[in-house]
Design an enzyme around this catalytic site. Structure first.
Site, PDB file in Angstrom:
ATOM      1  N   PRO A 163      70.704  -1.575 -50.776  1.00 18.68           N
ATOM      2  CA  PRO A 163      71.953  -2.333 -50.738  1.00 18.68           C
ATOM      3  C   PRO A 163      72.643  -2.273 -52.087  1.00 18.68           C
ATOM      4  O   PRO A 163      72.007  -2.351 -53.135  1.00 18.68           O
ATOM      5  CB  PRO A 163      71.494  -3.757 -50.419  1.00 18.68           C
ATOM      6  N   CYS A 164      73.954  -2.149 -52.036  1.00 18.42           N
ATOM      7  CA  CYS A 164      74.670  -1.713 -53.230  1.00 18.42           C
ATOM      8  C   CYS A 164      75.555  -2.770 -53.854  1.00 18.42           C
ATOM      9  O   CYS A 164      76.255  -2.498 -54.825  1.00 18.42           O
ATOM     10  CB  CYS A 164      75.516  -0.497 -52.871  1.00 18.42           C
ATOM     11  N   GLN A 165      75.524  -3.996 -53.343  1.00 20.96           N
ATOM     12  CA  GLN A 165      76.500  -4.973 -53.840  1.00 20.96           C
ATOM     13  C   GLN A 165      76.400  -5.193 -55.344  1.00 20.96           C
ATOM     14  O   GLN A 165      77.397  -5.458 -56.009  1.00 20.96           O
ATOM     15  CB  GLN A 165      76.339  -6.312 -53.106  1.00 20.96           C
ATOM     16  N   ASN A 209      74.849   5.583 -52.368  1.00 27.40           N
ATOM     17  CA  ASN A 209      75.215   4.305 -52.969  1.00 27.40           C
ATOM     18  C   ASN A 209      76.701   4.274 -53.278  1.00 27.40           C
ATOM     19  O   ASN A 209      77.401   5.279 -53.136  1.00 27.40           O
ATOM     20  CB  ASN A 209      74.390   4.050 -54.232  1.00 27.40           C
TER      21      ASN A 209
END
Length: 314
Positions: A84-86, A124
């Protein structure tokens, strides 16, 4: 109308795949259509897991990757998926590798180090290579090299590969050094480069009906008519579909409304055969679509990887 498909099925290529952070499976669509066999998939999000299982079957497991016993994971030719790239997002808080989600990047590396697949594909956000996060990115590339992989990376804009969306993502592909080659990113097929626009992918879809449950229709045609900021154009590619797509852009048609889930799926190049279960909330459906890898881009990468691995083994 329900025949939309930008990921034509290729013959089986003999590759087995372990998919990490698989989400609802938009990337899996592409890898499977490229001919690979996904033998195991993992994700932490229950809605994503439900969507994946609905479309692909029971090889999906809901699990926290930090808790999983690495030895219990299957040995496969390829490991595919991006954490997850947040924490690396330009729009987010930018905590990077120190953020809770950012730390998953190092766990991903640990799994690859232990499993030593022939290749891995890591996707990503573009924020990972911005000045703020570039030291983390460079360190990650260095670590991938240390654990035995030749690395290629590229910022890929989905619009260059036949997707009706300007979506830029970083793709890192590692090839195990003993295989003796470095991955080359595929060139767009003829007619794909910056050609598809919204009209090509959503114009034939019906207008959604508003229903008492927020316009939540089966087959993902529903919308709940929330107003948004910027009207898109049929003659241009769509803006990046995000996990919060409901707030940003309006449909190019006459009626001011947001895009339906099905329209967002089409803009993400997912075929109409992919359906999100009706018992997943509308906001979770949008999140699954926005967090996904554009299916046709995954198809391109999956095909190129299979071809190059086959050539190297001959």
């Amino acid at each position: 109308m329900r025949g939309f498909n930008l990921t034509p099925q290729q013959p089986a290529n003999g590759l087995t795949v372990l998919e990490l952070f698989c989400g609802g499976g938009l990337g899996a669509i592409g890898f499977k259509a490229a001919g690979s066999d996904i033998v195991k998939a993992l994700d932490f999000d229950k809605n994503a897991v439900k969507a994946y299982r609905h479309n692909f079957g029971d090889h999906i497991e809901q699990a926290d990757i930090n808790e999983i016993d690495i030895d219990s994971l299957p040995n496969t030719d390829v490991i595919f998926g991006g954490p997850p790239c947040q924490d690396f997002s330009v729009a987010g808080k930018g905590a990077g590798a120190d953020g809770e989600r950012g730390k998953l990047v190092w766990r991903y590396l640990e799994i690859i180090a232990a499993k030593q697949p022939k290749a891995f594909v890591f996707e990503n956000v573009k924020g990972l290579i911005t000045k703020r996060h570039r030291p983390t990115f460079d360190a990650l590339i260095g670590k991938f090299n240390e654990i035995g992989y030749e690395i290629s990376w590229q910022v890929i804009n989905a619009w260059h590969y036949g997707v009706a969306q300007k979506r830029e993502r970083v793709f890192v592909v590692g090839i195990r050094k003993d295989l003796g080659f470095t991955f080359e990113f595929p060139k767009p097929l003829e007619g794909d480069y910056q050609t598809r626009v919204l009209r090509d992918v959503i114009e034939d879809l019906p207008e959604p009906c508003s229903q008492s449950n927020g316009g939540h229709l089966s087959n993902n045609y529903g919308t709940d008519y929330e107003m948004a900021n910027r009207k898109e154009s049929y003659e241009k590619p769509g803006a990046t579909v995000t996990a919060h797509h409901r707030c940003s852009y309006t449909h190019p048609g006459e009626e001011q409304r947001r895009f339906t889930v099905r329209e967002c799926l089409r803009i993400q190049s997912a075929p109409d055969t992919y359906v999100l279960p009706d018992d997943i909330s509308l906001s979770a459906q949008y999140r699954i679509v926005g967090n996904g890898i554009a299916s046709r881009v995954a198809w391109y990468i999956g095909r190129a990887l299979a071809d190059q691995l086959a050539s190297a083994s001959n």
